[in-house]
Structures are given as C-alpha cells and as structure tokens.
Design a protein around this motif. Structure first.
Motif, PDB file in Angstrom:
ATOM      1  N   CYS A  15       0.828  -1.214   0.000  1.00 50.57           N
ATOM      2  CA  CYS A  15       0.000   0.000   0.000  1.00 50.57           C
ATOM      3  C   CYS A  15       0.860   1.261   0.000  1.00 50.57           C
ATOM      4  CB  CYS A  15      -0.930  -0.011   1.216  1.00 50.57           C
ATOM      5  SG  CYS A  15      -2.206  -1.289   1.154  1.00 50.57           S
ATOM      6  N   THR A  16       1.864   1.294   0.881  1.00 54.52           N
ATOM      7  CA  THR A  16       2.728   2.477   0.929  1.00 54.52           C
ATOM      8  C   THR A  16       3.563   2.604  -0.342  1.00 54.52           C
ATOM      9  OG1 THR A  16       4.341   1.151   2.177  1.00 54.52           O
ATOM     10  CG2 THR A  16       2.855   2.562   3.441  1.00 54.52           C
ATOM     11  N   ALA A  17       3.982   1.460  -0.919  1.00 61.26           N
ATOM     12  CA  ALA A  17       4.750   1.504  -2.169  1.00 61.26           C
ATOM     13  C   ALA A  17       3.893   2.043  -3.311  1.00 61.26           C
ATOM     14  CB  ALA A  17       5.279   0.113  -2.512  1.00 61.26           C
ATOM     15  N   LEU A  18       2.608   1.674  -3.329  1.00 63.43           N
ATOM     16  CA  LEU A  18       1.711   2.190  -4.361  1.00 63.43           C
ATOM     17  C   LEU A  18       1.561   3.703  -4.240  1.00 63.43           C
ATOM     18  CD1 LEU A  18      -0.260   1.602  -6.676  1.00 63.43           C
ATOM     19  CD2 LEU A  18      -2.048   1.247  -4.965  1.00 63.43           C
ATOM     20  N   LEU A  19       1.395   4.178  -3.012  1.00 69.79           N
ATOM     21  CA  LEU A  19       1.287   5.622  -2.790  1.00 69.79           C
ATOM     22  C   LEU A  19       2.586   6.324  -3.176  1.00 69.79           C
ATOM     23  CD1 LEU A  19      -0.375   7.981  -1.678  1.00 69.79           C
ATOM     24  CD2 LEU A  19       0.539   7.460   0.589  1.00 69.79           C
ATOM     25  N   PHE A  20       3.715   5.731  -2.803  1.00 64.17           N
ATOM     26  CA  PHE A  20       5.022   6.308  -3.124  1.00 64.17           C
ATOM     27  C   PHE A  20       5.235   6.346  -4.638  1.00 64.17           C
ATOM     28  CE2 PHE A  20       9.716   5.628  -3.579  1.00 64.17           C
ATOM     29  CZ  PHE A  20      10.107   6.878  -3.125  1.00 64.17           C
ATOM     30  N   CYS A  22       2.875   6.555  -6.930  1.00 65.09           N
ATOM     31  CA  CYS A  22       2.017   7.619  -7.472  1.00 65.09           C
ATOM     32  C   CYS A  22       2.668   8.991  -7.285  1.00 65.09           C
ATOM     33  CB  CYS A  22       0.650   7.587  -6.789  1.00 65.09           C
ATOM     34  SG  CYS A  22      -0.344   6.137  -7.205  1.00 65.09           S
ATOM     35  N   VAL A  23       3.293   9.199  -6.124  1.00 65.18           N
ATOM     36  CA  VAL A  23       3.977  10.476  -5.875  1.00 65.18           C
ATOM     37  C   VAL A  23       5.126  10.666  -6.862  1.00 65.18           C
ATOM     38  CG1 VAL A  23       5.382  11.747  -4.208  1.00 65.18           C
ATOM     39  CG2 VAL A  23       3.320  10.572  -3.448  1.00 65.18           C
ATOM     40  N   LEU A  24       5.893   9.596  -7.106  1.00 63.49           N
ATOM     41  CA  LEU A  24       7.009   9.694  -8.048  1.00 63.49           C
ATOM     42  C   LEU A  24       6.516   9.938  -9.474  1.00 63.49           C
ATOM     43  CD1 LEU A  24       9.635   7.009  -6.952  1.00 63.49           C
ATOM     44  CD2 LEU A  24       9.732   9.478  -6.692  1.00 63.49           C
ATOM     45  N   LEU A  25       5.414   9.292  -9.854  1.00 69.29           N
ATOM     46  CA  LEU A  25       4.864   9.520 -11.195  1.00 69.29           C
ATOM     47  C   LEU A  25       4.398  10.964 -11.353  1.00 69.29           C
ATOM     48  CD1 LEU A  25       2.833   6.220 -11.775  1.00 69.29           C
ATOM     49  CD2 LEU A  25       4.958   6.915 -12.886  1.00 69.29           C
ATOM     50  N   PHE A  26       3.765  11.498 -10.301  1.00 69.18           N
ATOM     51  CA  PHE A  26       3.353  12.902 -10.353  1.00 69.18           C
ATOM     52  C   PHE A  26       4.581  13.809 -10.438  1.00 69.18           C
ATOM     53  CE2 PHE A  26       2.463  16.928  -8.179  1.00 69.18           C
ATOM     54  CZ  PHE A  26       1.406  17.396  -8.953  1.00 69.18           C
ATOM     55  N   SER A  27       5.632  13.449  -9.699  1.00 68.08           N
ATOM     56  CA  SER A  27       6.864  14.238  -9.742  1.00 68.08           C
ATOM     57  C   SER A  27       7.485  14.197 -11.132  1.00 68.08           C
ATOM     58  CB  SER A  27       7.850  13.708  -8.700  1.00 68.08           C
ATOM     59  OG  SER A  27       9.072  14.399  -8.754  1.00 68.08           O
ATOM     60  N   MET A  28       7.445  13.016 -11.768  1.00 64.50           N
ATOM     61  CA  MET A  28       7.987  12.906 -13.124  1.00 64.50           C
ATOM     62  C   MET A  28       7.157  13.735 -14.109  1.00 64.50           C
ATOM     63  SD  MET A  28       8.810   9.455 -15.337  1.00 64.50           S
ATOM     64  CE  MET A  28      10.128   8.984 -14.213  1.00 64.50           C
ATOM     65  N   TYR A  29       5.826  13.704 -13.933  1.00 63.07           N
ATOM     66  CA  TYR A  29       4.958  14.530 -14.778  1.00 63.07           C
ATOM     67  C   TYR A  29       5.284  16.008 -14.591  1.00 63.07           C
ATOM     68  CZ  TYR A  29       0.737  16.966 -16.284  1.00 63.07           C
ATOM     69  OH  TYR A  29      -0.141  17.843 -16.878  1.00 63.07           O
ATOM     70  N   HIS A  30       5.528  16.407 -13.347  1.00 66.50           N
ATOM     71  CA  HIS A  30       5.884  17.800 -13.059  1.00 66.50           C
ATOM     72  C   HIS A  30       7.224  18.152 -13.700  1.00 66.50           C
ATOM     73  CE1 HIS A  30       5.863  21.593 -10.934  1.00 66.50           C
ATOM     74  NE2 HIS A  30       7.042  21.326 -10.396  1.00 66.50           N
ATOM     75  N   THR A  31       8.159  17.196 -13.696  1.00 68.06           N
ATOM     76  CA  THR A  31       9.466  17.428 -14.327  1.00 68.06           C
ATOM     77  C   THR A  31       9.315  17.659 -15.823  1.00 68.06           C
ATOM     78  OG1 THR A  31      10.585  16.071 -12.657  1.00 68.06           O
ATOM     79  CG2 THR A  31      11.736  16.416 -14.739  1.00 68.06           C
ATOM     80  N   TYR A 176      14.957   8.521 -11.053  1.00 67.00           N
ATOM     81  CA  TYR A 176      13.699   8.133 -10.408  1.00 67.00           C
ATOM     82  C   TYR A 176      13.692   6.651 -10.032  1.00 67.00           C
ATOM     83  CZ  TYR A 176      11.420  12.611 -11.185  1.00 67.00           C
ATOM     84  OH  TYR A 176      11.068  13.937 -11.126  1.00 67.00           O
ATOM     85  N   LEU A 177      14.306   5.810 -10.863  1.00 60.86           N
ATOM     86  CA  LEU A 177      14.388   4.385 -10.521  1.00 60.86           C
ATOM     87  C   LEU A 177      15.223   4.164  -9.265  1.00 60.86           C
ATOM     88  CD1 LEU A 177      14.792   2.558 -13.958  1.00 60.86           C
ATOM     89  CD2 LEU A 177      12.838   2.496 -12.409  1.00 60.86           C
ATOM     90  N   LEU A 178      16.301   4.924  -9.141  1.00 60.76           N
ATOM     91  CA  LEU A 178      17.128   4.819  -7.936  1.00 60.76           C
ATOM     92  C   LEU A 178      16.337   5.249  -6.706  1.00 60.76           C
ATOM     93  CD1 LEU A 178      19.888   4.327  -6.619  1.00 60.76           C
ATOM     94  CD2 LEU A 178      20.468   6.712  -7.138  1.00 60.76           C
ATOM     95  N   ILE A 179      15.630   6.376  -6.826  1.00 62.76           N
ATOM     96  CA  ILE A 179      14.810   6.850  -5.707  1.00 62.76           C
ATOM     97  C   ILE A 179      13.727   5.830  -5.373  1.00 62.76           C
ATOM     98  CG2 ILE A 179      13.180   8.632  -4.976  1.00 62.76           C
ATOM     99  CD1 ILE A 179      16.035   9.562  -4.944  1.00 62.76           C
ATOM    100  N   TRP A 180      13.083   5.260  -6.412  1.00 61.81           N
ATOM    101  CA  TRP A 180      12.003   4.289  -6.188  1.00 61.81           C
ATOM    102  C   TRP A 180      12.528   3.031  -5.497  1.00 61.81           C
ATOM    103  CZ3 TRP A 180      10.782  -0.684  -7.873  1.00 61.81           C
ATOM    104  CH2 TRP A 180       9.465  -1.076  -7.673  1.00 61.81           C
ATOM    105  N   THR A 181      13.678   2.520  -5.963  1.00 63.66           N
ATOM    106  CA  THR A 181      14.247   1.307  -5.365  1.00 63.66           C
ATOM    107  C   THR A 181      14.621   1.536  -3.906  1.00 63.66           C
ATOM    108  OG1 THR A 181      15.122   0.660  -7.537  1.00 63.66           O
ATOM    109  CG2 THR A 181      16.044  -0.440  -5.599  1.00 63.66           C
TER     110      THR A 181
END
Length: 432
Positions: A15-20, A22-31, A176-181
């Motif tokens: 659950c927390t990974a899914l939320l995390f 989504c936050v990273l995807l939004f951050s990538m969209y913002h980038t 982003y992959l490094l941050i996600w991992t």
C-alpha cells in the motif's frame, strides 16, 4: 503467527509503495511540464533575438541559426514578396512544405502596428503554438512581422524542434528508478519494524497461552495416569459387583479419551513452540505401506471394515521423511476414515507419483465432508459434527497431520471420492 506477520508486512509495504509510486509519477509529470516551460522560455528568447537581429538589418542566415544551439527552422518573406527557407544545419522529418502549411493554419499573422511612426522599427509576434509533424515529431512555432527603417517589412515563421516526451523521461528515469528502489527497500524495513512492534503484544499473549496449555497438559497427565492405574487395579478385583465394574469401565474409557486429548495438545504445543524434531531418512513410500499394512489391516478388522492396498507397478523414488511421523499421519487418516465409514465398507491406502511429487492416499466410501466444512477441517478443534456426538474425536487429528506434512515441506489435500466419501492425499518432494 509468523505467516500473519509476513502478510501484514507485505500488505503495508504494498500500500505504501503504491502511494510512493504515485507520488514519483506525479513528480515525473511535473518534471516533464517544467522542461516544456523551459523550452517555451528558450523559444521566446530566441524569437526575440531573431526580431532584434532583423530590426538591426542583419539577415537570418544558416550559420546564425546554427549558433542558437537548438534545432531551428525558418521561413521568411520580405516586403517584395521574395521568400526563403533557412535551417540550422539539420533536416526535419516532416517535409518543410507540410510544416509551413500547418503553421499557417495554427498561427495568424496580423499587419504591423500602424501606430508606429514612419522610420521607427516595430514588430508583432504571435504566441508560440505547438504543431505536429507526420512522424510523431512536434515543434514550437511562432510568426513575426518586423518593420524596419525605410518602410520595409519582413515576415518570418520560426520553428523549434521539441524534445520527445520519452526522451525527457528516459533522461530522468535512472534517477527516479534509484529513488524508487531505495524508497521501496526503506518502506519494506519500516513496515516490518512497525508491524513487528504492533503484533509484539499479541505474540507475547499467544506465547503465554501456549505455555499455559503445555504446562496444564503436563500437570494433568500425571494425576490421570494415577487414576487409570487405580482403575485397572480395581477391575482386577473379582468380588466387584457388576455396577462397580461398569462404572470402572466407563471411567477407564473416559481416562483414555482424556489421555489422547492431552497427548494431542502436548504435540501441537510442541509444534507451536518449534520444538518438533524430525528424524528424517531416505525411504520409499511403497515399502512404508507394505511394512505397516498388517497393523493397519488389524485396526480395520476390529472396526468391521476391510483395507485395500494399491501400489504402482514401477519402482518408486525415495523421499526424505520421518518414518514414524508418516505412520502417525496414516493412523490419523485411517481413524478418520473408519469413523465416517459404515460397517462392511472398504478403505483404500495407496502410493504413487503425481508430477514432481510422490504421494500417499487414504480413500473411504463413507458419508464424506460437506462443502461448507471443507475450508475448516484442518483447523484445531473443528468438527463437521456440530452436535459433538463423536466423543472419540476432538478435532485435532487433521491439524496434527497438516503440521507434520508442513514440517516435511509437503502438503495434504482433500478431494471427494467418486460415489461418496473422501480421499486425503499426502504430497512429498522426491529426492533428486
């Protein structure tokens, strides 16, 4: 308890990974959005630079566009109607004629501001627009009308190649992959810590409960043995009246039932505490059935049933197992089959191969197990007979059988016997 803790940890981490994520995807969209804004600002700056250059009377040549360090394309018209096309040393994927047609449809050129006095240079530029090419390429485009000294004017369309979205994403993807991992690893250990802390009181309570059951069973075992011994001594007295003998026999029978219950509870308590030890050795399942067939057949005869032995016509591979524990499981399943089978029925024990597993099976033709009871039959103290009229069983046998199979790395399956009854199949890994 450990499987529950693992499931809760996996659920919390997921659950927390899914939320995390989504936050990273939004951050990538913002980038990507910020990069587009950066491109738009650069394009406006280059457009103004081109306007100032034209106002200064200098031509927009190919070396000039090449010096802008981006991919630019220029269509220009002078006041005499002479047109020209200039590139910065590159060729767009979409033909220039199609690009010019697209930009004229998207961008409208207005006349120069008439309020500008004669001899004063002026310029009108349009808001940058995005136009698409034929091959997925896209461009920022704008038009400008520049009036210069001497009542002359120049009109030009400036295009800049936009970076593909996948190129922007690919450039930032390793970060982003490094941050996600790192985030997922951190969330996993955080989840395990928090879940472990949350279930610690529950684990301590279960541990105390198991300790109480084990201690109580041990304490009950000693006086029960004394009662049974006293009853046996009393039965040996020949002068006992029939009523006394009958009462002693009933007491003896109930003591045997209680002793079996205490033994089963001690066995399960030992398994819960991790103190069960297996004396594994290589053995063949068909040899095991042959060795204990006579004993099992005698049990069936005493209960007015017959026993059939089915063995494969090929030599079976060996398994690594505790011989005595497997015989214990066979006794449990045979006793269960005899309890639910009518007098004169036949029970079948068999061995064979099932894919990468070897199996033992016990088949009866009794009353079977209702579908609504099947998910619960391996739970402790569960009985399909809700009235508890079967006083010789406490609902612990199948739980013990399942525990033993799990310790062997195997599993126990239940299926319906054609024509009525049920079949229990024990699956064990064969030795390589």
């Amino acid at each position: 308890m450990k499987p529950l803790e693992q499931k809760l940890t996996a659920l919390f981490t997921g659950c927390t990974a899914l939320l995390f994520t989504c936050v990273l995807l939004f951050s990538m969209y913002h980038t990507v959005s910020q990069y587009r804004e950066y491109e738009d600002a650069i394009f406006r700056s280059r457009l103004n630079l081109c306007i100032f250059t034209v106002q200064g009377g200098e031509p927009l040549t190919e070396p000039y566009l090449n010096g802008l360090k981006d991919f630019y394309f220029l269509f220009s018209y002078d006041s005499d109607g002479i047109s020209s096309m200039t590139t910065g040393g590159w060729t767009p994927e979409t033909p220039p004629e199609i690009l010019l047609k697209s930009i004229k449809q998207r961008v409208t050129i207005q006349d120069a501001d008439s309020s500008a006095g004669a001899g004063h240079p002026s310029a009108i530029e349009t808001t940058p627009a995005v136009i698409g090419g034929e091959h997925g390429d896209s461009y920022l485009a704008s038009a400008a009308v520049v009036s210069v000294m001497g009542d002359k004017s120049s009109t030009f369309y400036l295009l800049m190649l936009r970076s593909p979205t996948f190129f922007i994403v690919r450039r930032h993807l390793p970060f982003y992959l490094l941050i996600w991992t790192c985030g997922i690893i951190f969330l996993f250990f955080l989840s395990r810590f928090l879940i472990g802390k949350a279930v610690r009181p529950l684990k301590e309570g279960i541990k105390k409960q198991r300790g109480f059951i084990a201690s109580a069973s041990h304490e009950l075992k000693s006086p029960l043995s004394v009662i049974m011994a006293a009853g046996e001594s009393a039965l040996q007295v020949s002068q006992n009246p029939p009523e006394t003998v009958r009462a002693l026999l009933i007491s003896q029978k109930e003591c045997i039932r209680m002793k079996k219950l205490i033994s089963d509870m001690l066995l399960l308590a030992s398994g819960d505490s991790g103190n069960w030890t297996l004396q594994k050795s290589p053995l063949r399942l068909d040899d095991l059935l042959i060795d204990c067939f006579e004993e099992l057949e005698g049990i069936c005869r005493s209960r007015n049933c017959s026993l059939e032995l089915l063995l494969p016509d090929y030599p079976m591979q060996k398994v690594s197992a505790d011989r005595e524990r497997l015989i214990q499981v066979l006794h449990i399943l045979l006793d269960n089959a005899l309890t639910h089978s009518p007098d004169g029925s036949q029970i079948t024990i068999a061995a064979g191969r099932d894919g990468r597993f070897l199996f033992l099976s016990v088949t009866d033709h009794g009353s079977g197990i209702p579908p609504e009871d099947k998910p619960f039959i391996f739970e402790r103290f569960y009985q399909s007979d809700k009235s508890h009229t079967q006083k010789d069983h406490f609902g612990l046998g199948l739980s013990i059988a399942k525990e033993i199979l799990q310790l062997h790395g195997g599993k126990i399956l239940l299926t319906d016997t054609p024509g009525g009854g049920c079949t229990f199949r024990l699956l064990l890994q064969k030795l390589l």
